[in-house]
Design an enzyme around this catalytic site. Structure first.
Site, PDB file in Angstrom:
ATOM      1  N   THR A 218      28.605  55.910  17.523  1.00 33.29           N
ATOM      2  CA  THR A 218      28.504  57.323  17.749  1.00 33.29           C
ATOM      3  C   THR A 218      27.230  57.954  17.435  1.00 33.29           C
ATOM      4  O   THR A 218      26.486  57.610  16.763  1.00 33.29           O
ATOM      5  CB  THR A 218      29.665  58.331  16.781  1.00 33.29           C
ATOM      6  OG1 THR A 218      30.802  57.753  17.123  1.00 33.29           O
ATOM      7  CG2 THR A 218      29.315  59.644  17.093  1.00 33.29           C
ATOM      8  N   VAL A 247      42.169  59.272  20.625  1.00 28.16           N
ATOM      9  CA  VAL A 247      40.975  60.377  20.366  1.00 28.16           C
ATOM     10  C   VAL A 247      40.764  60.232  19.008  1.00 28.16           C
ATOM     11  O   VAL A 247      41.559  60.080  18.028  1.00 28.16           O
ATOM     12  CB  VAL A 247      41.490  61.720  20.730  1.00 28.16           C
ATOM     13  CG1 VAL A 247      40.655  62.663  20.281  1.00 28.16           C
ATOM     14  CG2 VAL A 247      41.988  61.948  22.202  1.00 28.16           C
ATOM     15  N   ASP A 249      37.566  61.108  15.844  1.00 35.52           N
ATOM     16  CA  ASP A 249      37.255  62.383  15.341  1.00 35.52           C
ATOM     17  C   ASP A 249      36.135  63.166  15.966  1.00 35.52           C
ATOM     18  O   ASP A 249      35.953  64.389  15.759  1.00 35.52           O
ATOM     19  CB  ASP A 249      36.703  62.098  13.614  1.00 35.52           C
ATOM     20  CG  ASP A 249      35.724  60.966  13.820  1.00 35.52           C
ATOM     21  OD1 ASP A 249      35.210  60.329  14.746  1.00 35.52           O
ATOM     22  OD2 ASP A 249      34.770  60.885  12.792  1.00 35.52           O
ATOM     23  N   THR A 269      29.869  59.652  11.562  1.00 41.56           N
ATOM     24  CA  THR A 269      30.243  58.295  12.367  1.00 41.56           C
ATOM     25  C   THR A 269      30.998  57.574  11.573  1.00 41.56           C
ATOM     26  O   THR A 269      31.079  57.729  10.272  1.00 41.56           O
ATOM     27  CB  THR A 269      28.742  57.559  13.068  1.00 41.56           C
ATOM     28  OG1 THR A 269      28.104  57.300  11.751  1.00 41.56           O
ATOM     29  CG2 THR A 269      28.155  58.542  13.787  1.00 41.56           C
ATOM     30  N   GLY A 272      37.169  56.785  12.486  1.00 35.94           N
ATOM     31  CA  GLY A 272      37.674  58.386  13.119  1.00 35.94           C
ATOM     32  C   GLY A 272      38.802  58.884  12.598  1.00 35.94           C
ATOM     33  O   GLY A 272      38.962  59.872  11.781  1.00 35.94           O
TER      34      GLY A 272
HETATM   35  N1  ASP Z   1      33.700  58.117  15.006  1.00 30.20           N
HETATM   36  C1  ASP Z   1      34.056  57.458  16.136  1.00 30.20           C
HETATM   37  C2  ASP Z   1      35.546  57.346  16.434  1.00 30.20           C
HETATM   38  O1  ASP Z   1      36.298  57.136  15.533  1.00 30.20           O
HETATM   39  C3  ASP Z   1      33.416  56.273  16.325  1.00 30.20           C
HETATM   40  C4  ASP Z   1      32.519  56.035  15.503  1.00 30.20           C
HETATM   41  O2  ASP Z   1      31.490  57.001  14.839  1.00 30.20           O
HETATM   42  O3  ASP Z   1      31.830  54.981  15.088  1.00 30.20           O
HETATM   43  O4  ASP Z   1      35.670  57.431  17.633  1.00 30.20           O
END
Ligand code: ASP
Length: 375
Positions: A218, A247, A249, A269, A272
C-alpha cells in the site's frame, strides 16, 4: 534512492535533529506548541522507490509541491499518483495484485486536516488512481465512503476514465500462478483454505516471483507544511488474492488513515484486519493529542495489535504475529516516525520514506520486535 541508514545512524541523526525525541520531557510536552512546523512528507518505503519513468519519487514530488505553496493534500495525492500509475509497484493502483477472482479492486482514503474533510472509496474497479476518486468524494459529495459499483458510477459521472481491466501482464501472470497452485477444491473449510493460500503465497515469495512487501502493500503518505497544515492519503490494491468485496483498512477512516489538523496524521500498511480491529491510526493520533511523541504513539498501537493477536493461525513459531503492520506518523510540528511490528524481516531492515529540506531518504523504521521469526 538514497542509501539506507543503519538503525543506529537513524536514531543518532533523528535525536540530533530533535526528531523522535522520546525522553520523559518530550513525552509530557503537548504534541503541538505552535502553528509553525518543519515541513515534512513521510510515507511507506515505496514512496521513495517508484518513479513511473519520471524524475521524482512520491515523497519528493509531494514535498516539492508542498513547499511551493500547493495545498498539502493536493501535493500528497500528486505524489501517490506516481506509485498508483507505476506498473512496477504491484501493490497499488494500476497493476496491483488482483483479488481471488483476478479482478483488481482498489481502496483509498484521504483526509484534509485544516478543512476537516475526508473521502474514501473501496472495492473500486477500473480507475487507476483511486486516491483522486477519494478526493472527489471528499470535495464533491456530502459522504465519506463510496464502495463497489457505486464508487465506479460516481467516478464515471465526475469524469474519470473507467477501464475494463487494471491488470498488467505481471499481475495477471502472478494471479494465474496462484490459482494454478492452489488446491482446486476452493471451498474447503476456511481454516484449510487459508493455510493453503498462505502456503502457496509463501512459495511464490520464496521463489522470488512476488515481492514479499507486495502481498500486503500500500502507500500511505502524510505531510505537514510550514504553516502546520497536516493532510494524509492512503491507497492500495489491498491484500493479494482477497475474497472479492473484501475491504481492508486503507479506506476506513481511523484504521488505515487518520488526520486531525490540530494534532497530526498517521497511516498504515500491512495486515488491514489487524488495524481495523484496533482502529490503529485513530489511536496513534489520539495518543499524540495526549502528548506522546510520534514514535511512542505508534509503538503503543503496535503493542495493542500484538496483544489482540491471539488466534493460532496468526502466530508464528515464537507465538508472535506472523504478519506485519507499519505506521507512518507525523505531528503538526513536523516530528515524524516510522514504526513497525518487526525491525527486520527475512534478514532485511524494514524501512519507510521521508522527505524534508534535506531531500528524500529511505530510513530504517523502529520495530516493536526485532527479527520476524520464520514460520
Ligand atoms: N493494509 C492493506 C490492506 O489490508 C494492505 C497493505 O498495506 O499491505 O488492504
Amino acid at each position: 534512492m538514497s542509501p539506507r541508514m543503519s538503525r543506529r545512524d537513524f536514531v543518532k541523526t533523528s535525536a540530533a535533529a530533535g526528531v523522535l525525541a522520546a525522553g520523559p520531557a518530550a513525552a509530557q510536552a503537548p504534541a503541538v506548541a505552535s502553528r509553525s512546523a518543519r515541513p515534512v512528507v513521510v510515507s511507506s518505503a515505496n514512496g521513495n522507490q517508484y518513479k513511473n519513468g519520471g524524475a521524482k519519487t512520491c515523497v519528493q514530488e509531494a514535498f516539492d509541491r508542498m513547499v511551493k505553496g500547493e495545498d498539502v493534500l493536493d501535493a500528497l495525492i500528486a505524489g501517490v499518483n506516481i506509485v498508483e500509475l507505476d506498473p512496477l509497484d504491484d501493490s497499488v493502483g494500476y497493476g496491483g495484485l488482483p483479488n481471488g477472482e483476478g479482478v483488481v479492486q482498489l481502496d483509498a482514503s484521504c483526509m484534509h486536516g485544516p478543512r476537516k474533510r475526508a473521502g474514501a472509496v473501496a472495492c473500486l474497479e477500473g480507475v487507476r488512481m483511486p486516491s483522486k476518486v477519494a478526493q472527489a468524494v471528499m470535495d464533491q459529495t456530502d459522504h465519506h465512503l463510496l464502495v463497489g459499483q457505486g464508487a465506479q458510477d460516481f467516478a464515471r459521472q465526475v469524469g474519470f476514465a473507467i477501464e475494463d481491466d487494471l491488470n498488467t501482464e505481471n499481475s495477471r501472470q502472478q494471479w494465474l500462478e496462484w490459482k494454478r497452485r492452489l488446491d482446486p477444491s476452493r471451498w474447503l473449510d476456511p481454516q484449510k483454505r487459508s493455510e493453503e493460500s498462505w502456503r502457496v503465497t509463501r512459495e511464490l515469495m520464496a521463489e522470488g516471483r512476488i515481492d514479499p512487501s507486495h502481498v500486503y502493500g500500500t502507500i500511505n503518505c502524510n505531510g505537514v507544511n510550514a504553516k502546520g497544515e497536516v493532510c494524509g492519503v492512503t491507497t492500495t490494491s489491498g491484500l493479494a488474492w482477497k475474497i472479492p468485496g473484501r475491504v481492508g483498512d486503507s479506506p476506513i477512516l481511523g484504521a488505515g488513515l487518520y488526520v486531525d489538523g490540530d494534532v497530526g496524521a498517521a497511516g498504515s500498511t500491512g495486515r488491514g484486519e489487524a488495524n481495523l480491529y484496533g482502529l490503529s491510526s485513530y489511536l496513534i493520533v489520539e495518543n499524540m493529542r495526549r502528548g506522546m511523541s510520534p514514535k511512542d504513539a505508534g509503538m503503543d498501537a503496535l503493542k495493542r495489535v500484538k496483544a489482540a493477536t491471539i488466534e493460532k493461525r496468526l502466530l508464528n513459531s515464537k507465538g508472535e504475529p506472523r504478519f506485519y503492520v507499519k505506521f507512518y506518523i507525523v505531528n503538526r510540528k513536523g516530528e515524524y516516525a516510522g514504526v513497525g511490528m518487526y525491525a527486520r524481516q527475512d534478514g532485511k531492515d524494514q524501512t519507510f520514506a521521508v522527505c524534508t529540506e534535506k531531500g528524500p531518504e529511505t530510513l530504517n523504521l523502529e520495530g516493536l520486535l526485532g527479527e520476524a521469526a520464520s514460520e
